[in-house]
Scaffold this motif. Structure first.
Motif, PDB file in Angstrom:
ATOM      1  N   VAL A   1      21.313  25.312 -24.749  1.00 59.93           N
ATOM      2  CA  VAL A   1      21.723  24.023 -24.186  1.00 59.93           C
ATOM      3  C   VAL A   1      22.271  23.123 -25.289  1.00 59.93           C
ATOM      4  O   VAL A   1      23.334  22.495 -25.140  1.00 59.93           O
ATOM      5  CB  VAL A   1      20.533  23.342 -23.474  1.00 59.93           C
ATOM      6  N   GLU A   2      21.563  23.077 -26.403  1.00 57.69           N
ATOM      7  CA  GLU A   2      22.028  22.262 -27.533  1.00 57.69           C
ATOM      8  C   GLU A   2      23.367  22.776 -28.056  1.00 57.69           C
ATOM      9  O   GLU A   2      24.269  21.986 -28.365  1.00 57.69           O
ATOM     10  CB  GLU A   2      20.980  22.297 -28.646  1.00 57.69           C
ATOM     11  N   GLY A   3      23.502  24.102 -28.176  1.00 58.24           N
ATOM     12  CA  GLY A   3      24.727  24.675 -28.715  1.00 58.24           C
ATOM     13  C   GLY A   3      25.931  24.412 -27.836  1.00 58.24           C
ATOM     14  O   GLY A   3      27.013  24.065 -28.331  1.00 58.24           O
ATOM     15  N   ALA A   4      25.764  24.572 -26.501  1.00 60.90           N
ATOM     16  CA  ALA A   4      26.883  24.311 -25.587  1.00 60.90           C
ATOM     17  C   ALA A   4      27.275  22.848 -25.617  1.00 60.90           C
ATOM     18  O   ALA A   4      28.466  22.507 -25.574  1.00 60.90           O
ATOM     19  CB  ALA A   4      26.502  24.746 -24.173  1.00 60.90           C
ATOM     20  N   SER A   5      26.297  21.961 -25.707  1.00 61.05           N
ATOM     21  CA  SER A   5      26.600  20.530 -25.769  1.00 61.05           C
ATOM     22  C   SER A   5      27.324  20.180 -27.067  1.00 61.05           C
ATOM     23  O   SER A   5      28.240  19.344 -27.076  1.00 61.05           O
ATOM     24  CB  SER A   5      25.305  19.716 -25.656  1.00 61.05           C
ATOM     25  N   ALA A   6      26.945  20.851 -28.158  1.00 61.06           N
ATOM     26  CA  ALA A   6      27.597  20.585 -29.444  1.00 61.06           C
ATOM     27  C   ALA A   6      29.046  21.038 -29.450  1.00 61.06           C
ATOM     28  O   ALA A   6      29.852  20.543 -30.238  1.00 61.06           O
ATOM     29  CB  ALA A   6      26.822  21.280 -30.566  1.00 61.06           C
ATOM     30  N   LEU A   7      29.407  21.967 -28.567  1.00 57.41           N
ATOM     31  CA  LEU A   7      30.785  22.462 -28.482  1.00 57.41           C
ATOM     32  C   LEU A   7      31.649  21.595 -27.572  1.00 57.41           C
ATOM     33  O   LEU A   7      32.794  21.945 -27.284  1.00 57.41           O
ATOM     34  CB  LEU A   7      30.788  23.905 -27.968  1.00 57.41           C
ATOM     35  N   ASP A   8      31.100  20.490 -27.118  1.00 52.55           N
ATOM     36  CA  ASP A   8      31.830  19.558 -26.264  1.00 52.55           C
ATOM     37  C   ASP A   8      32.291  20.238 -24.967  1.00 52.55           C
ATOM     38  O   ASP A   8      33.454  20.159 -24.568  1.00 52.55           O
ATOM     39  CB  ASP A   8      33.036  18.962 -27.005  1.00 52.55           C
ATOM     40  N   LEU A   9      31.355  20.896 -24.325  1.00 50.24           N
ATOM     41  CA  LEU A   9      31.632  21.563 -23.054  1.00 50.24           C
ATOM     42  C   LEU A   9      30.989  20.793 -21.907  1.00 50.24           C
ATOM     43  O   LEU A   9      30.050  20.023 -22.103  1.00 50.24           O
ATOM     44  CB  LEU A   9      31.083  22.994 -23.087  1.00 50.24           C
ATOM     45  N   ASP A  10      31.494  21.018 -20.737  1.00 49.87           N
ATOM     46  CA  ASP A  10      30.906  20.437 -19.529  1.00 49.87           C
ATOM     47  C   ASP A  10      29.755  21.362 -19.113  1.00 49.87           C
ATOM     48  O   ASP A  10      29.980  22.468 -18.618  1.00 49.87           O
ATOM     49  CB  ASP A  10      31.971  20.360 -18.434  1.00 49.87           C
ATOM     50  N   VAL A  11      28.515  20.924 -19.342  1.00 48.18           N
ATOM     51  CA  VAL A  11      27.346  21.795 -19.204  1.00 48.18           C
ATOM     52  C   VAL A  11      26.536  21.423 -17.968  1.00 48.18           C
ATOM     53  O   VAL A  11      26.234  20.241 -17.745  1.00 48.18           O
ATOM     54  CB  VAL A  11      26.449  21.711 -20.454  1.00 48.18           C
TER      55      VAL A  11
END
Length: 314
Positions: A179-189
């Protein structure tokens, strides 16, 4: 015709049997679903009748014409009580075929049903009835995405429990870092919990889905042509499944036993970015989705089950 469905330990396995149960009801047959207490709501929401207690006692009292189940459910049935009833068994998760009969029984299914896409089945059963890997989905109009949709690529992250300890040890840690990694990639999570998901509303438009190796998530992503990242605990069957996902090109796998938190975090972000922005996973997943769409649907099995039960009565 009376048909008793016997659920096993896997909630996803039960959900993959429910389309056939509903098709039988719509064809005028009487259906009961033996399940564990935690699955009663899912069965009832599907418009079916859940049954608790001893499945052998249920079969003895209700006297079904046909038994449909999973290996982990059928293993607990009394062979003597069910000896005159045809048995239909769904094959389990991707990488293996079950050993039969289970220890201490002489149960052998008359028919195997295989919901796994052919290209993902490492070791199939000859003569199994192949069927599309659809699962029953809950109805509802709950907001699945925020009202204001972003132009950023979407990633769906699915886990079994919202509690950090709900998965146990390193796998829980790996899930939360995803969750942290996807958010750090500026994705719509979007984060969802549980096996009972409205996949047909969640997955379209997603660039990738991250899950913990659950068969329901694997099948749903394959059905909808969405690249996937599996976070595995390291059990042998999960390792084989993860290797198969990578070999087929439809996804990637990361294991919870990764010893270095920083290294595994970097690899996790790399895998997510690779699935979202390029690589071979998207065309491979699209090809698999097209091949799945050509498989028979659950309702097409109803006449074959009627013939199987009829032959047993004769």
């Amino acid at each position: 015709m009376r048909v008793l469905f016997v659920a096993g330990r896997s909630p996803s396995g039960l959900l993959h049997m429910l389309p056939l149960a509903r098709a039988l009801v719509h064809s005028g047959h009487r259906v009961r679903v033996w399940c564990r207490a935690q699955s009663c709501d899912a069965v009832a929401r599907a418009g079916l009748v859940p049954v608790l207690g001893d499945p052998t006692a249920t079969a003895t009292l209700w006297r079904p014409d046909l038994l449909v189940g999973e290996p982990t459910g059928l293993g607990g049935m009394d062979a003597g009580a069910m000896s005159a009833v045809p048995m239909v068994c769904y094959l389990p998760y991707l990488p293996y075929r079950p050993a039969y009969p289970p220890p201490g029984t002489d149960l052998t299914p008359d028919v195997w049903v295989d919901p796994c896409p052919p290209s993902l089945r490492a070791d199939g059963v000859p003569g199994a009835w192949s069927v599309c890997c659809e699962a029953y989905e809950p109805a509802g109009d709950d907001p699945l995405w925020p009202a204001a949709r972003s132009s950023r690529p979407r990633v769906l992250i699915v886990g079994g429990s919202p509690e950090p300890g709900g998965y146990g040890g390193r796998q829980s840690d790996l899930f939360h870092r995803s969750v942290e990694g996807a958010s750090a990639l500026d994705l719509d999570v979007l984060i969802r919990y549980g096996h009972d998901q409205p996949w047909s509303r969640l997955l379209p438009g997603c660039a990738a889905v991250v899950h913990q190796g659950d068969a329901g998530a694997v099948y749903a992503a394959a059905l909808h042509g969405v690249p996937q990242l599996s976070l595995n605990s390291g059990y042998p069957e999960e390792r084989r499944a993860g290797a198969l996902l990578e070999e087929s090109g439809i996804g990637r796998c990361l294991y919870a036993a990764e010893p270095d938190r920083q290294t595994s975090g970097l690899r996790l972000r790399f895998h997510i970015a690779e699935l979202v922005h390029g690589g071979r996973a998207l065309p491979a997943a699209s090809r698999l989705s097209r091949s799945i769409s050509e498989l028979a649907r659950a309702q097409s099995l109803v006449p074959r089950l009627e013939a199987l039960a009829g032959a047993a009565r004769d």
